[in-house]
Design an enzyme around this catalytic site. Structure first.
Site, mmCIF file in Angstrom:
data_model
loop_
_atom_site.group_PDB
_atom_site.id
_atom_site.type_symbol
_atom_site.label_atom_id
_atom_site.label_comp_id
_atom_site.label_asym_id
_atom_site.label_seq_id
_atom_site.Cartn_x
_atom_site.Cartn_y
_atom_site.Cartn_z
ATOM 1 N N CYS A 1 63.450 25.036 48.803
ATOM 2 C CA CYS A 1 64.575 25.912 48.479
ATOM 3 C C CYS A 1 65.604 25.208 47.596
ATOM 4 O O CYS A 1 65.711 23.995 47.579
ATOM 5 C CB CYS A 1 65.268 26.361 49.759
ATOM 6 N N ARG B 1 61.393 23.012 41.922
ATOM 7 C CA ARG B 1 61.217 22.689 43.339
ATOM 8 C C ARG B 1 60.166 23.584 43.996
ATOM 9 O O ARG B 1 59.717 23.290 45.093
ATOM 10 C CB ARG B 1 62.561 22.863 44.087
ATOM 11 N N TRP C 1 61.657 29.017 49.399
ATOM 12 C CA TRP C 1 60.243 28.746 49.680
ATOM 13 C C TRP C 1 60.044 29.203 51.111
ATOM 14 O O TRP C 1 60.619 28.624 52.030
ATOM 15 C CB TRP C 1 59.963 27.247 49.524
ATOM 16 N N ASN D 1 69.278 25.953 53.099
ATOM 17 C CA ASN D 1 68.059 25.125 53.018
ATOM 18 C C ASN D 1 67.879 24.431 54.361
ATOM 19 O O ASN D 1 68.866 23.971 54.938
ATOM 20 C CB ASN D 1 68.203 24.009 51.973
ATOM 21 N N GLY D 2 66.648 24.291 54.832
ATOM 22 C CA GLY D 2 66.422 23.517 56.058
ATOM 23 C C GLY D 2 65.895 24.388 57.192
ATOM 24 O O GLY D 2 65.394 25.494 56.972
ATOM 25 N N GLU E 1 51.883 0.052 58.597
ATOM 26 C CA GLU E 1 52.669 0.586 57.478
ATOM 27 C C GLU E 1 53.954 -0.230 57.287
ATOM 28 O O GLU E 1 54.371 -0.501 56.157
ATOM 29 C CB GLU E 1 52.976 2.068 57.738
ATOM 30 N N LYS F 1 54.967 -2.103 53.865
ATOM 31 C CA LYS F 1 56.232 -1.852 53.155
ATOM 32 C C LYS F 1 56.938 -3.169 52.881
ATOM 33 O O LYS F 1 57.429 -3.403 51.783
ATOM 34 C CB LYS F 1 57.174 -0.953 53.975
ATOM 35 N N GLU G 1 55.085 -5.395 50.184
ATOM 36 C CA GLU G 1 55.018 -4.942 48.790
ATOM 37 C C GLU G 1 56.364 -4.977 48.086
ATOM 38 O O GLU G 1 56.404 -5.178 46.874
ATOM 39 C CB GLU G 1 54.337 -3.573 48.659
ATOM 40 N N HIS H 1 44.371 -12.507 70.984
ATOM 41 C CA HIS H 1 43.018 -12.847 70.530
ATOM 42 C C HIS H 1 43.037 -13.594 69.203
ATOM 43 O O HIS H 1 42.040 -13.615 68.486
ATOM 44 C CB HIS H 1 42.171 -11.574 70.435
ATOM 45 N N LYS I 1 52.211 3.099 40.623
ATOM 46 C CA LYS I 1 52.415 4.269 41.479
ATOM 47 C C LYS I 1 51.128 5.061 41.638
ATOM 48 O O LYS I 1 50.844 5.602 42.690
ATOM 49 C CB LYS I 1 53.519 5.149 40.875
HETATM 50 C C1 F6R Z 1 52.279 1.841 49.481
HETATM 51 C C2 F6R Z 1 51.685 2.717 48.508
HETATM 52 C C3 F6R Z 1 50.211 2.632 48.285
HETATM 53 C C4 F6R Z 1 49.630 4.036 48.156
HETATM 54 C C5 F6R Z 1 48.148 3.965 47.773
HETATM 55 C C6 F6R Z 1 47.529 5.347 47.707
HETATM 56 O O1 F6R Z 1 53.642 2.011 49.552
HETATM 57 O O2 F6R Z 1 52.352 3.485 47.879
HETATM 58 O O3 F6R Z 1 49.586 1.922 49.297
HETATM 59 O O4 F6R Z 1 49.795 4.684 49.377
HETATM 60 O O5 F6R Z 1 48.014 3.348 46.524
HETATM 61 O O6 F6R Z 1 48.127 6.133 46.740
HETATM 62 P P1 F6R Z 1 48.002 7.683 46.776
HETATM 63 O O7 F6R Z 1 48.666 8.178 47.999
HETATM 64 O O8 F6R Z 1 48.657 8.164 45.516
HETATM 65 O O9 F6R Z 1 46.536 8.012 46.806
#
Ligand code: F6R
Length: 607
Positions: free
Chosen positions: A2, A27, A74, A98-99, A479, A483, A486, A502, A602
């Site tokens: 929205c 959006r 939406w 929105n929400g 995860e 994070k 990286e 272990h 990305k």
């Molecule tokens: C970590 C990260 C990567 C992606 C991976 C898959 O922060 O962004 O590990 O998760 O490269 O990418 P997608 O989701 O675009 O397939």
């Protein structure tokens, strides 16, 4: 997804509202509407479908007035019909929202008992009636709005226009973003800076719990504690607003903060809040009553699949196999005939995930994509798709895409549970209610930022960091470690808490922080034993838990990051927030390139 616009202007409002709504088209939406203050009172026009339908309606039936509000909707609660489109209005107030309003059923019942008539199937309409009730009781628009807002549970942003109050526009936010635009003798409200960009480049980003009471020349902001506060004015370069950081230092921080809205949007896509049921779109032959599921992704997307593995096994009782795409595609995996496959990807272009998808198709398996980028290759090549509605993710480290993936996978789990007959409708209702609370809980989890920033300073001096979790929080620990490594370049590993003894326990010393993700759930006591093993070897524990966990942990942790108490089903979504913030601030303290960490891309379109 929205969009909101509000205008207290000096020239015809309707064309300007429509212009702003067009900028919000990116959006995604399925109906639109505007309301203006005309000489004779308030009037509105709404239309299902595209903005051109609204324009056609306005051509035949124009709206006068220089002030107004507009919305692109939406559909969440209720179909994308004209009747459910915003603004929602009484004779005294028109609102756009929105929400998700979590407690809308209780409020609706109360208001209906008091004789108020509802016209739509939306949660939003209760806001108009609540404010109206206050106005009827003699409150002024500011008092009526604040009184109403204090009764709303959930994550939301609203804009309100009042009949007979030519110089008043009120906005409020909790969880969902809202900005104030400052013009010359004009003021504006927008769901983001892009909405107000045709009119001004000077904006105020409202903070959690803020209510903004606007006249053409004055902006009064009242915070969550009912104090009048000043917020800084930011100047943005209008055209680039889609990729601006707002008042955040990095895109990653902005995206972490968007999560109440992005999870809310994704959850709302799959949840019918009236019936407390999950509704999956046409899955094009994917049989959710299958005996097993295969979940494939890379990196963060793979960890989302690992969380879903626990959910699907525990809630839907099916066999689940999860793997990273680059291994899966080459190991010639065997699977039973009654299986479906799920491919999780933010970009929808990851080469390994795409190859795994093609492999499964060759084997005759039905394929389901959980993808953020519409029309990407994985999206197009899958038999069916469950979109995640995180919006564009700019930071290379995935944050809001992860929690949107979890949101869609949680809904999928409920749908599979229903298809398999492992969930009664009562149990389904309970899980749906827990999901609907998640955006608010994520907003609550963000409140730990100041404490996390301090702890991150200590973490930024570490050479190695271990992350521990049990059950569904094991993938959350994985995860967390990903994070951290990286974006801060600190070596980090995630382990199942019970696996520590272990081998990895050999790594524990006074220099190695150990981050433990452990809400006070059925496995907490077990994780506590593992924490004792760490503490006995001089390890410094950073415990992420709730009040009950903190009270039970007996001072074993050097630092505690408090997360809100929540249903254990949605805890992985809520606990993702502190691990993201911890990595973010550690990287900020180290001075690394948070949004574009070295060596990373990305969209990984090569093997
Ligand atoms: C970590 C990260 C990567 C992606 C991976 C898959 O922060 O962004 O590990 O998760 O490269 O990418 P997608 O989701 O675009 O397939």
């Amino acid at each position: 997804m929205c969009g909101i616009i509000g205008i207290l202007g000096g020239e015809a409002a309707a064309p300007r509202l429509v212009d702003a709504l067009k900028r919000l088209e990116y959006r995604g939406y399925d109906s639109a509407g505007i309301a203006t203050l005309e000489a004779g009172g308030m009037a509105r026009r709404r239309a299902a479908g595209k903005i051109r339908n609204l324009e056609a309606e306005l051509n035949g039936n124009p709206l006068a007035g220089v002030s107004g509000i507009g919305h692109t909707r939406w559909a969440t609660h209720g179909a994308p019909t004209e009747n459910n489109a915003h603004p929602h209005a009484t004779d005294k107030v028109a609102i756009v929202h929105n929400g998700i309003i979590e407690n809308f059923r209780a409020l609706r019942d109360e208001l209906m008992k008091a004789g108020r008539k509802f016209e739509s199937e939306t949660d939003s309409e209760v806001i108009a009636h609540l404010i109206s009730a206050g106005l009827d009781a003699g409150l002024n628009p500011e008092q009526a709005t604040i009184t109403a807002v204090r009764r709303l549970e959930g994550a939301f942003a609203i804009a309100c226009l009042f009949a007979g109050h030519e110089d008043t526009l009120i906005g409020a936010r909790k969880g969902s973003p809202l900005v104030v635009g400052l013009g010359d003798n004009e003021t504006f409200l927008g769901s983001d800076a892009i909405a107000v960009s045709p009119f001004t480049t000077r904006v105020i980003y409202l903070e959690e719990g803020d209510t903004a009471i606007l006249s053409r020349t004055k902006t009064k902001i009242i915070d969550a504690k009912d104090q009048v506060v000043e917020r800084p004015v930011t100047v943005f370069s209008g055209g680039a607003a889609a990729v601006e950081k707002g008042n955040h230092r990095h895109f990653m921080q902005k995206e972490i903060y968007e999560q109440p809205e992005t999870t809310g949007r994704t959850i709302a896509r799959y949840v019918n809040a009236f019936d407390e049921k999950v509704e999956m779109p046409d899955l094009d032959g994917v049989d959710l009553a299958a005996d097993s599921a295969i979940l494939i992704g890379c990196g963060t997307a793979h960890y989302a699949g690992r969380v879903a593995e626990y959910w699907l096994e525990q809630i839907a009782g099916i066999t689940v196999e999860t793997d990273i795409a680059s291994e899966f595609r080459y190991r010639k995996p065997a699977f039973g005939k009654k299986a479906f496959s799920v491919f999780v990807s933010q970009s929808g272009e990851t080469a390994d995930t795409l190859a795994a998808l093609r492999y499964c198709k060759e084997q005759g398996l039905k394929t389901l994509a959980v993808v953020n980028v519409p029309e990407s290759t994985i999206w197009r090549e899958s038999d069916a798709r469950l979109p995640t509605l995180a919006g564009p993710e700019i930071g290379v480290a995935s944050t809001k895409a992860f929690t949107a993936q979890l949101s869609a996978l949680a809904a999928l789990t409920i749908a599979v549970g229903r298809a398999k007959g492992t969930l009664s409708s009562q149990e389904e209702g309970q899980l749906v209610r827990a999901l609907m609370e998640t955006p608010r809980l994520i907003a609550d989890a963000l409140a730990a930022e100041p404490e996390i920033e301090k702890i991150a300073l200590e973490l930024s001096h570490a050479r190695d960091v271990l992350y521990l979790g049990r059950g569904v929080h094991y993938p959350v620990a994985l995860e967390g470690a990903l994070k951290l490594k990286e974006i801060s370049y600190i070596h980090a590993e995630g382990y199942a808490a019970g696996e520590l003894k272990h081998g990895p326990i050999a790594l524990i010393d006074e220099e190695t922080p150990v981050v433990v993700v452990a809400p006070h759930d059925a496995l907490f006591e077990k994780t506590l034993s593992n924490m004792q093993e760490v503490a006995a070897r001089g390890g410094k524990i950073v415990l992420i838990t709730d009040e009950a966990g903190a009270a039970t942990s007996g001072g074993i942790a050097k630092h505690i990051i408090l997360a809100p108490a929540c249903d254990s089903f949605v805890a992985p979504l809520v606990y993702s927030v502190p691990i993201q913030l911890l990595a973010y601030f550690t990287a900020v303290h180290k001075g690394t390139d948070v949004d574009q960490p070295r060596n990373l891309a990305k969209s990984v379109t090569v093997e």
